[in-house]
Enzyme design. Structure first.
Site, short mmCIF file in Angstrom:
data_model
loop_
_atom_site.label_atom_id
_atom_site.label_comp_id
_atom_site.label_asym_id
_atom_site.label_seq_id
_atom_site.Cartn_x
_atom_site.Cartn_y
_atom_site.Cartn_z
N GLY A 7 -5.00 6.51 2.98
CA GLY A 7 -5.48 5.33 3.73
C GLY A 7 -6.21 5.74 4.99
O GLY A 7 -6.00 5.17 6.07
N ARG A 32 -9.73 3.96 -1.02
CA ARG A 32 -10.59 3.50 -2.12
C ARG A 32 -12.06 3.49 -1.73
O ARG A 32 -12.92 3.70 -2.56
CB ARG A 32 -10.17 2.07 -2.53
CG ARG A 32 -8.86 2.00 -3.29
CD ARG A 32 -8.34 0.58 -3.34
NE ARG A 32 -8.13 0.07 -1.98
CZ ARG A 32 -7.69 -1.14 -1.69
NH1 ARG A 32 -7.41 -1.99 -2.66
NH2 ARG A 32 -7.51 -1.50 -0.44
N ARG A 33 -12.35 3.26 -0.45
CA ARG A 33 -13.76 3.10 -0.03
C ARG A 33 -14.39 4.46 0.24
O ARG A 33 -14.31 5.00 1.35
CB ARG A 33 -13.83 2.17 1.17
CG ARG A 33 -13.52 0.71 0.80
CD ARG A 33 -13.36 -0.17 2.00
NE ARG A 33 -12.17 0.13 2.76
CZ ARG A 33 -11.83 -0.47 3.90
NH1 ARG A 33 -12.62 -1.40 4.41
NH2 ARG A 33 -10.72 -0.15 4.53
N ASP A 58 -7.33 4.73 -6.02
CA ASP A 58 -6.40 3.64 -5.71
C ASP A 58 -4.98 4.17 -5.87
O ASP A 58 -4.60 4.59 -6.97
CB ASP A 58 -6.67 2.48 -6.68
CG ASP A 58 -5.91 1.22 -6.31
OD1 ASP A 58 -4.78 1.33 -5.79
OD2 ASP A 58 -6.46 0.13 -6.55
N VAL A 59 -4.20 4.14 -4.79
CA VAL A 59 -2.84 4.72 -4.89
C VAL A 59 -1.94 3.96 -5.88
O VAL A 59 -0.90 4.46 -6.28
CB VAL A 59 -2.10 4.80 -3.52
CG1 VAL A 59 -2.72 5.82 -2.60
CG2 VAL A 59 -1.97 3.44 -2.86
N ASN A 85 0.35 6.79 4.57
CA ASN A 85 -0.06 5.70 5.45
C ASN A 85 -0.67 4.52 4.69
O ASN A 85 -0.55 3.38 5.14
CB ASN A 85 -1.08 6.27 6.45
CG ASN A 85 -1.85 5.19 7.18
OD1 ASN A 85 -1.32 4.53 8.07
ND2 ASN A 85 -3.11 4.97 6.79
N TYR A 151 6.33 -8.39 2.04
CA TYR A 151 5.84 -7.28 2.88
C TYR A 151 7.03 -6.61 3.56
O TYR A 151 7.15 -5.37 3.55
CB TYR A 151 4.83 -7.78 3.92
CG TYR A 151 4.35 -6.64 4.82
CD1 TYR A 151 3.57 -5.61 4.31
CD2 TYR A 151 4.71 -6.59 6.16
CE1 TYR A 151 3.15 -4.54 5.12
CE2 TYR A 151 4.31 -5.54 6.98
CZ TYR A 151 3.53 -4.52 6.45
OH TYR A 151 3.13 -3.47 7.25
N LYS A 155 8.48 -2.66 3.24
CA LYS A 155 8.66 -1.73 4.37
C LYS A 155 10.14 -1.35 4.54
O LYS A 155 10.45 -0.26 5.01
CB LYS A 155 8.06 -2.31 5.64
CG LYS A 155 6.52 -2.35 5.60
CD LYS A 155 5.92 -0.93 5.46
CE LYS A 155 4.40 -0.93 5.45
NZ LYS A 155 3.83 0.43 5.39
P1 NDP Z 1 -5.92 -0.93 7.70
O1 NDP Z 1 -6.12 -2.10 6.81
O2 NDP Z 1 -6.83 -0.76 8.86
O3 NDP Z 1 -5.92 0.42 6.84
C1 NDP Z 1 -5.21 0.48 5.63
C2 NDP Z 1 -5.63 1.73 4.88
O4 NDP Z 1 -4.89 1.78 3.65
C3 NDP Z 1 -7.09 1.74 4.53
O5 NDP Z 1 -7.62 3.02 4.73
C4 NDP Z 1 -7.12 1.38 3.06
O6 NDP Z 1 -8.20 2.03 2.42
C5 NDP Z 1 -5.79 2.00 2.58
N1 NDP Z 1 -5.34 1.37 1.36
C6 NDP Z 1 -4.91 0.10 1.20
N2 NDP Z 1 -4.65 -0.15 -0.10
C7 NDP Z 1 -4.94 1.00 -0.78
C8 NDP Z 1 -4.90 1.37 -2.14
N3 NDP Z 1 -4.50 0.52 -3.10
N4 NDP Z 1 -5.28 2.62 -2.49
C9 NDP Z 1 -5.68 3.50 -1.54
N5 NDP Z 1 -5.72 3.20 -0.23
C10 NDP Z 1 -5.38 1.97 0.15
O7 NDP Z 1 -4.41 -1.07 8.21
P2 NDP Z 1 -3.51 -0.13 9.15
O8 NDP Z 1 -4.23 1.08 9.56
O9 NDP Z 1 -2.95 -1.01 10.20
O10 NDP Z 1 -2.34 0.21 8.13
C11 NDP Z 1 -1.89 1.51 7.88
C12 NDP Z 1 -0.39 1.46 7.60
O11 NDP Z 1 0.28 1.02 8.77
C13 NDP Z 1 0.01 0.51 6.49
O12 NDP Z 1 1.02 1.14 5.72
C14 NDP Z 1 0.59 -0.69 7.24
O13 NDP Z 1 1.53 -1.37 6.49
C15 NDP Z 1 1.21 0.02 8.43
N6 NDP Z 1 1.47 -0.82 9.59
C16 NDP Z 1 0.44 -1.45 10.25
C17 NDP Z 1 0.73 -2.22 11.36
C18 NDP Z 1 -0.31 -2.97 12.09
O14 NDP Z 1 0.04 -3.87 12.88
N7 NDP Z 1 -1.59 -2.68 11.90
C19 NDP Z 1 2.09 -2.35 11.87
C20 NDP Z 1 3.09 -1.65 11.09
C21 NDP Z 1 2.77 -0.90 10.01
P3 NDP Z 1 -9.16 1.34 1.33
O15 NDP Z 1 -9.23 -0.11 1.63
O16 NDP Z 1 -10.46 2.08 1.51
O17 NDP Z 1 -8.50 1.67 0.04
C1 8X3 Z 2 2.86 -4.88 10.49
C2 8X3 Z 2 3.64 -5.52 11.56
O1 8X3 Z 2 4.92 -7.60 12.25
O2 8X3 Z 2 2.81 -7.92 11.10
O3 8X3 Z 2 3.66 -4.08 9.69
O4 8X3 Z 2 4.73 -7.19 9.90
S1 8X3 Z 2 4.05 -7.13 11.17
#
Ligand code: NDP
Ligand code: 8X3
Length: 250
Positions: A7, A32-33, A58-59, A85, A151, A155
Site C-alpha cells: 500500500g 494496485r495503482r 491486488d493483495v 500497511n 472495519y 483491525k
Molecule cells: P490510503 O487510502 O491513503 O492508502 C491505502 C493504501 O493501501 C494505498 O496505497 C492503496 O493502494 C493500498 N491498498 C488498498 N487496497 C489494496 C488492495 N486491495 N491491494 C493492494 N493495495 C491496496 O490510506 P492510509 O494510508 O491512511 O491507510 C494505510 C493503512 O493505515 C490502512 O491499513 C488503514 O486501515 C490504516 N489506518 C489509517 C488511518 C487513517 O486515519 N488514515 C488510521 C488508522 C489506520 P492502491 O489503491 O493503489 O491499491
Molecule cells: C482509521 C481510524 O477511527 O476512522 O483506522 O477508524 S478510524
C-alpha cells in the site's frame, strides 16, 4: 537493507517508503495503482541512492500475491522489514444496513491480504533468522464505534494476528510490532466515502489530524531500535483525539 511496504501508492505507505529510502533502505513497494508506484520510484531514486522495485497487484488475490513475490530474485527476498500497511475502510453503515460487498472488500484486504503477504515473506525471514514485521492496525482495532462494525473487526483481527505472529515467530528472532494510528489525513476517508470528497474533508475539519509522515516516523523508530528491543504495540493519536468518537474540534 530491504524494506517491503504494501500500500505504498498513497498515504502512510508512500510516506514510509520515503522514510526508509532516506534511511538508506532499498525498497519493494506494492499497490494496485502502477502509475503511482512508478512516480514514487522515480521520485525516490532521484532523491536517494537506493533501488526501488515496484510490484503492482491486488493483495486480495492470493494467486497474484504468490505470482508477484515469486518474480523477486533471491537477493530481493532478503527482506529486513515488512510493513503490512495496505488496507481500507469502505462505508460507514449499521450492521443491519451494511453492504455485503463493502464488508468483503475490508475483510479480504485488511485480513486476508495481510495474511497472504505475510505467508510469502515470513518464511524468507525465518530462513535468515532475521526480520521485522510491522502491521498497521488502528485505534479501530482497540475500540469500536457506531457503524464502524466490520472495519473495526478487521483491525481487531490485525491486533490478534500481530500477537499471534509474535508467538509463532518467537524462536526465529523475528520482531513483530503493531502501530495503531488514530485520525490521519490521507486518502483513507475518500476511499471510505467512495469518492465523496466533501464528506471526507469534513472528517478532518476543526482539529489537527495526524499526517502520514507522523506514522512513517513511528514505523522507522520501531525498526531502528537495538535487535533485543521490540515495541509490541504503539497507539498514536492526534493530540485533539482521545477516542474514535472523542475529538476536540474548534
Ligand atoms: P490510503 O487510502 O491513503 O492508502 C491505502 C493504501 O493501501 C494505498 O496505497 C492503496 O493502494 C493500498 N491498498 C488498498 N487496497 C489494496 C488492495 N486491495 N491491494 C493492494 N493495495 C491496496 O490510506 P492510509 O494510508 O491512511 O491507510 C494505510 C493503512 O493505515 C490502512 O491499513 C488503514 O486501515 C490504516 N489506518 C489509517 C488511518 C487513517 O486515519 N488514515 C488510521 C488508522 C489506520 P492502491 O489503491 O493503489 O491499491
Ligand atoms: C482509521 C481510524 O477511527 O476512522 O483506522 O477508524 S478510524
Amino acid at each position: 537493507m530491504i524494506a517491503l511496504i504494501t500500500g505504498a501508492s498513497a498515504g502512510i505507505g508512500a510516506a514510509a517508503a520515503e522514510r526508509f529510502a532516506r534511511g538508506g533502505y532499498d525498497l519493494i513497494v506494492t499497490g494496485r495503482r502502477a502509475s503511482l508506484l512508478e512516480d514514487l520510484r522515480k521520485k525516490i531514486e532521484s532523491a536517494y541512492p537506493v533501488r526501488v522495485w515496484t510490484l503492482s497487484f491486488d493483495v486480495r488475490n492470493q494467486e497474484e500475491v504468490t505470482h508477484y513475490f515469486s518474480l523477486l530474485p533471491a537477493e530481493w527476498r532478503e527482506v529486513d522489514v515488512l510493513v503490512n500497511n495496505a488496507g481500507l475502510a469502505v462505508g460507514l453503515q449499521s450492521i443491519q444496513e451494511g453492504m455485503i460487498d463493502d464488508w468483503e472488500r475490508m475483510i479480504d484486504t485488511n485480513i486476508k491480504g495481510l495474511l497472504y503477504v505475510t505467508r510469502m515473506v515470513a518464511p524468507w525471514m525465518v530462513s535468515r533468522q532475521k526480520g521485522h514485521i510491522v502491521n498497521i492496525g488502528s485505534i479501530a482495532g482497540k475500540e469500536v464505534y457506531p457503524n464502524g462494525n466490520v472495519y473495526c473487526a478487521t483491525k481487531h483481527a490485525v491486533d490478534a494476528l500481530s500477537k499471534a505472529m509474535r508467538y509463532d515467530l518467537l524462536s526465529s528472532g523475528i520482531r513483530v510490532s503493531q502501530i495503531c494510528p488514530g485520525a490521519a489525513e490521507t486518502e483513507f476517508s475518500e476511499v471510505r466515502f467512495k469518492g465523496d470528497l466533501e464528506r471526507a474533508a469534513n472528517v478532518y475539519k476543526g482539529f489537527e489530524s495526524l499526517r502520514a509522515t507522523d506514522i512513517a516516523e513511528a514505523i522507522w523508530y520501531v525498526t531502528q531500535l537495538p535487535p533485543h528491543v521490540n515495541i509490541n504495540d504503539m497507539v498514536i493519536m492526534p493530540t485533539a483525539q482521545a477516542g474514535t468518537m472523542l475529538l476536540h474540534r474548534t
